[in-house]
Design a protein around this motif. Sequence first.
Motif, PDB file in Angstrom:
ATOM      1  N   ASP A   1     -32.850 -68.102 -43.943  1.00 32.18           N
ATOM      2  CA  ASP A   1     -33.248 -67.263 -45.075  1.00 32.18           C
ATOM      3  C   ASP A   1     -32.682 -65.867 -44.882  1.00 32.18           C
ATOM      4  O   ASP A   1     -33.403 -64.867 -44.950  1.00 32.18           O
ATOM      5  N   PHE A   2     -31.379 -65.801 -44.668  1.00 34.66           N
ATOM      6  CA  PHE A   2     -30.751 -64.529 -44.322  1.00 34.66           C
ATOM      7  C   PHE A   2     -30.989 -63.459 -45.381  1.00 34.66           C
ATOM      8  O   PHE A   2     -31.196 -62.283 -45.049  1.00 34.66           O
ATOM      9  N   LYS A   3     -30.952 -63.833 -46.649  1.00 36.78           N
ATOM     10  CA  LYS A   3     -31.106 -62.827 -47.705  1.00 36.78           C
ATOM     11  C   LYS A   3     -32.399 -62.034 -47.538  1.00 36.78           C
ATOM     12  O   LYS A   3     -32.399 -60.800 -47.581  1.00 36.78           O
ATOM     13  N   GLU A   4     -33.503 -62.758 -47.354  1.00 32.93           N
ATOM     14  CA  GLU A   4     -34.778 -62.074 -47.179  1.00 32.93           C
ATOM     15  C   GLU A   4     -34.880 -61.419 -45.800  1.00 32.93           C
ATOM     16  O   GLU A   4     -35.481 -60.343 -45.650  1.00 32.93           O
ATOM     17  N   ASP A   5     -34.294 -62.056 -44.804  1.00 33.85           N
ATOM     18  CA  ASP A   5     -34.341 -61.502 -43.443  1.00 33.85           C
ATOM     19  C   ASP A   5     -33.621 -60.167 -43.352  1.00 33.85           C
ATOM     20  O   ASP A   5     -34.094 -59.238 -42.686  1.00 33.85           O
ATOM     21  N   ILE A   6     -32.470 -60.060 -44.031  1.00 30.92           N
ATOM     22  CA  ILE A   6     -31.724 -58.808 -43.919  1.00 30.92           C
ATOM     23  C   ILE A   6     -32.411 -57.707 -44.730  1.00 30.92           C
ATOM     24  O   ILE A   6     -32.433 -56.537 -44.317  1.00 30.92           O
TER      25      ILE A   6
END
Length: 219
Positions: A167-172
């Motif tokens: 879930d890179f989008k939310e993680d970043i």
Amino acid sequence: MTSLHYAAQAIHGIVVPDSTLARAITEFVRDTETELLFNHSSRVYFFGAIAGQLRGLNANPELLYAATMFHDIGLMPSYSSTELRFEVDGANAARDFLQSYRLDPADIEKVWTGIALHTTPGIPEFMDPVIALTTAGVEMDVLGLTYDRFSAEIREAVVAAYPRTPDFKEDIIQAFYDGIKHKPATTFGNVKADVIADKEPHSHRGNFCSLIRCSHWHG
């Protein structure tokens, strides 16, 4: 080889520079940042360098590597000031690091500027290739602005070497917020103000027109 070690293989002809400076940068950033940010910064280097191929821009690989790898280090508590934009904190950290390697001050300034401007769209693309390609790499990995200009083979190779989280989008976005939430005023006038607004819906962001109207001038 894990994702925390720089890729030895070439991706579209691009490799991490094999130099004392580049190895020191890799070690420093790997030991300072989270795995999320280290892998992100590594992808930014490859996407930025490959964007240079596509655009016909030639950037010094060591300088581009320094700028891309340090571009988010200002999000880390150990390099985060209370009053400066996180981009400037990262740029200052990179400058301090590079000065110990006796680089040309003009080259260090390119790295500093590339980091400081990487969240200020519309300007870096017209500047030195190190500056332009740092932003290009960020825009590809975070925003996917040039996603279709990179072949699926290139995208998959970069992500295989330096994986995105599920879930890179939310993680970043969360990583951005964690790094700037203690100094929201520093996001005035740049894209990170949107991060504060997303995480703190009731916050009141700075307003340029209000600053004009509330100034000490009478008319």
